[in-house]
Write an enzyme that holds these catalytic residues in place. Structure first.
Site, mmCIF file in Angstrom:
data_model
loop_
_atom_site.group_PDB
_atom_site.id
_atom_site.type_symbol
_atom_site.label_atom_id
_atom_site.label_comp_id
_atom_site.label_asym_id
_atom_site.label_seq_id
_atom_site.Cartn_x
_atom_site.Cartn_y
_atom_site.Cartn_z
ATOM 1 C CG ASP A 82 -1.947 0.978 1.327
ATOM 2 O OD1 ASP A 82 -2.492 1.105 0.197
ATOM 3 O OD2 ASP A 82 -2.202 1.732 2.105
ATOM 4 C CB THR A 123 -1.677 6.123 -2.393
ATOM 5 O OG1 THR A 123 -1.634 4.574 -2.059
ATOM 6 C CG2 THR A 123 -3.042 6.591 -1.529
ATOM 7 C CB THR A 124 1.056 3.165 -5.995
ATOM 8 O OG1 THR A 124 0.647 2.476 -4.671
ATOM 9 C CG2 THR A 124 2.427 2.709 -6.415
ATOM 10 C CG ASP A 142 -6.544 0.831 0.089
ATOM 11 O OD1 ASP A 142 -6.853 1.438 1.155
ATOM 12 O OD2 ASP A 142 -5.462 0.872 -0.567
HETATM 13 P P1 ADP Z 1 -2.641 2.312 -6.174
HETATM 14 O O1 ADP Z 1 -2.028 2.470 -4.853
HETATM 15 O O2 ADP Z 1 -2.331 3.298 -7.153
HETATM 16 O O3 ADP Z 1 -4.166 1.765 -6.161
HETATM 17 P P2 ADP Z 1 -2.192 -0.494 -7.031
HETATM 18 O O4 ADP Z 1 -0.947 -1.241 -6.524
HETATM 19 O O5 ADP Z 1 -3.516 -0.818 -6.226
HETATM 20 O O6 ADP Z 1 -1.772 0.890 -6.837
HETATM 21 O O7 ADP Z 1 -2.755 -0.659 -8.469
HETATM 22 C C1 ADP Z 1 -3.513 0.031 -9.207
HETATM 23 C C2 ADP Z 1 -3.369 -0.365 -10.646
HETATM 24 O O8 ADP Z 1 -3.668 -1.600 -11.076
HETATM 25 C C3 ADP Z 1 -4.687 0.414 -11.285
HETATM 26 O O9 ADP Z 1 -4.050 1.144 -12.460
HETATM 27 C C4 ADP Z 1 -5.444 -0.647 -11.911
HETATM 28 O O10 ADP Z 1 -6.150 -0.475 -13.132
HETATM 29 C C5 ADP Z 1 -4.376 -1.542 -12.005
HETATM 30 N N1 ADP Z 1 -4.805 -3.131 -12.271
HETATM 31 C C6 ADP Z 1 -5.770 -3.838 -11.536
HETATM 32 N N2 ADP Z 1 -5.984 -4.886 -11.833
HETATM 33 C C7 ADP Z 1 -5.425 -5.145 -12.932
HETATM 34 C C8 ADP Z 1 -5.014 -6.017 -13.902
HETATM 35 N N3 ADP Z 1 -5.765 -7.488 -13.813
HETATM 36 N N4 ADP Z 1 -4.370 -5.924 -15.118
HETATM 37 C C9 ADP Z 1 -3.904 -4.827 -15.156
HETATM 38 N N5 ADP Z 1 -3.946 -3.703 -14.302
HETATM 39 C C10 ADP Z 1 -4.576 -3.982 -13.330
HETATM 40 MG MG MG Z 2 -4.998 0.242 -5.319
#
Ligand code: ADP
Ligand code: MG
Length: 554
Positions: A66, A99-100, A394
């Site tokens: 996270d 957040t990332t 989240d």
């Molecule tokens: P954040 O802290 O920004 O939420 P995450 O590590 O949760 O970071 O990653 C979020 C990103 O992962 C988003 O851009 C989302 O669209 C992408 N994502 C989620 N599931 C998939 C998937 N199956 N394939 C590709 N991207 C994905």
């Molecule tokens: Mg996320």
């Protein structure tokens, strides 16, 4: 004037240890610090992102994916880097997720800004261009977003699952997604104007170690992880009158400066009798109010525990403040802070059950005006449960945002590539050097699919080329599905994100980048290169404070 008075001598206005970095050096310094933060979290982005293990000064370990948690635990001690941490914190409080993404975009905006600065483009033009692009991007997000029916549970489930993908909650994402959607549904009310309001205060998360995450459940009411104060107290009530107490059931402490001097055994006995009477009176007031169960936020004296047990009243002491607040939602009644004035009207009504195996109380409201559900998350160990909780929190926020905002987008980089393409078209209409900044902004957004690909072990350039081609062909929902490794309609594939979180990520990233770019002068009261406190070499010339070795360490 003062200069003339100094007759050409340099005027010293800063202390001996003070340091000053100006213009390009200041920008370079700040951009490097901000980028170091962004790079530290990049590798966690997306479903295939890795986790980080953070060890604090007490040796406590957090294992997480996270963004905001990583940055908070990293104990960053560099003012510019802290500005980027604030991006994550704003994103967390406004959207609960993303957040990332927000931090990574901020870092990439600054990286691209640096290229422009090297071409002698003035920061003011970059700032203006970024600002224009950010505004345009948010307009376009609204245009691209699809509206959601707040009762479309299937879609909400996908939103929850997308948010949990890549977290430890992923293993049970179907079950947890269902629990989350159910929980949000139970605390959603339709306002008079037809909008939906989700009150997350009415959802409590309780964690329990020992059993598997697949045994997590959603319970009506509150779950209180406490023991009765006395073994002889009843623990099962179908319909209990509940008292929430914010006052200790203890002997009132004498004032600090009053001295009690006892000269004879008689006097001692009298003193003890008096204490006993005080406790008895307090318990009697509880009995008179009609309460069957007392959740006390403070302590309960041993003797009072005994009296309460004798009266057949269940009492719990040192109940968490947040639990008391939640119990008020669940059971009704008010939080009593003075037993002298307690009446039946202060009590709530609830069924209270004790689960001896879990050592938990289940409290379910019975009145009409009662609300509140609890997600009971289970996991084998503390580390597992903590990370599970972060993932679920989240996802709860994301589903709540989706219900109240009503707009969603295709994830997996689809929205970012579509925005980039629209921004490049828009750039043509922007005059001057701002145009270059708008283009740089578009490029920065494409960082998201690039990093998603990179973290999944795919070729990021190939992926981006495919994505751009698809969007040029009008496939506005083409994104990268990291599980198939293909560019496809990610919305159809169930990779769905709330529009509000993306808007927030774009705007807070832009604001932070612009804030950093506006600075042309750093005046530090101490030595900049040691302001981090713990840098042992590693810091590049010009000083990066404690950020020096970070990139390598992470
Ligand atoms: P954040 O802290 O920004 O939420 P995450 O590590 O949760 O970071 O990653 C979020 C990103 O992962 C988003 O851009 C989302 O669209 C992408 N994502 C989620 N599931 C998939 C998937 N199956 N394939 C590709 N991207 C994905
Ligand atoms: Mg996320």
């Amino acid at each position: 004037m003062s200069q003339r008075m100094q007759q050409g001598q340099p005027m010293i206005i800063m202390g001996e240890d003070a340091q000053r970095v100006k213009d390009r050096d200041a920008q370079e310094y700040n951009i490097a610090a901000a980028r170091a933060v962004a790079e530290a979290v990049r590798s966690t982005l997306g479903p295939k992102g890795m986790d980080k293990m953070l060890v604090d000064s007490m040796g406590d370990v957090t294992i997480t994916n996270d963004g905001v948690t990583i940055l908070k635990e990293m104990d960053i001690d560099n003012p510019t880097a802290e500005m980027i941490v604030e991006v994550a914190e704003t994103q967390e409080s406004e959207a609960g997720d993303g957040t990332t993404t927000a931090v990574a975009i901020a870092g990439e905006l600054l990286k691209n800004a640096e290229d422009l600065l090297e071409q002698d483009i003035h920061p003011t033009a970059i700032i203006k261009g970024f600002h224009l692009a950010s505004q345009k991007a948010r307009e376009e997000i609204d245009d691209i977003a699809e509206s959601v029916d707040p009762n479309d549970e299937e879609l909400l489930q996908k939103v929850a699952e997308t948010s949990m993908t890549g977290k430890s909650s992923e293993l049970n994402k179907e079950l947890l997604g269902q629990l989350i959607v159910d929980a949000v549904k139970q605390v959603t009310v339709e306002a008079d104007d037809g909008s939906y309001v989700v009150d997350l205060e009415n959802i409590s998360i309780e964690t329990q170690t020992g059993r598997s995450a697949s045994e997590s459940e959603l319970l009506n009411g509150a779950v209180i992880d406490k023991d009765p104060v006395h073994d002889d107290m009843p623990t099962q009530f179908d319909e209990a009158k509940t008292l929430l107490l914010n006052e200790p059931i203890e002997v009132e402490e004498a004032d600090v400066d009053t001295q009690v001097s006892i000269d004879s055994p008689d006097q001692l006995q009298k003193f003890l009798d008096q204490e006993e009477k005080q406790l008895k009176d307090k318990v009697q007031k509880i009995v008179d109010s009609g309460a069957d169960v007392v959740f006390c936020q403070k302590g309960i004296d041993d003797l009072a525990q005994h009296f309460l047990a004798k009266e057949g009243i269940l009492a719990v002491r040192r109940t968490k403040k947040s639990d008391i607040k939640f119990l008020k939602n669940v059971a009704g009644g008010s939080v009593v802070s003075d037993l002298d004035s307690v009446t039946e009207a202060d009590l709530g009504t609830a069924s209270v059950r004790r689960d001896d195996e879990d050592e938990l109380f289940y409290v379910e409201g019975l009145g009409d005006s009662t609300h509140g559900v609890t997600m009971l998350l289970r996991g084998s160990t503390d580390h597992v449960v903590d990370e599970l909780e972060r993932g679920v929190e989240d996802a709860l926020d994301v589903v709540a945002t989706t219900v109240s905002d009503g707009r969603v987008l295709a994830g997996g980089g689809a929205i970012e590539v579509e925005l980039a393409s629209r921004l490049r078209n828009y750039a043509d209409s922007v005059s001057g050097r701002e145009q270059l900044a708008v283009e740089a902004f578009a490029d920065a957004l494409e960082l998201v699919p690039r990093v998603l690909a990179e973290n999944a072990g795919l070729d990021s350039i190939d992926t981006l080329v495919d994505l751009r081609a698809a969007h040029e062909d009008g496939e506005s929902r083409a994104g990268l599905n990291v599980f198939s490794g293909d560019v496809e309609d990610t919305f159809e594939a169930g990779i769905v994100e709330p529009a509000h979180a993306k808007e927030q990520a774009v705007s807070s990233a832009t604001e932070a980048a612009n804030l950093v770019l506006k600075i042309d002068d750093i005046i530090a009261a101490g030595d900049l290169s040691t302001s981090g406190g713990d840098d042992e070499g590693g810091a590049p010339a010009g000083g990066m404070g404690g950020m020096g070795g970070m990139g390598g360490a992470m």
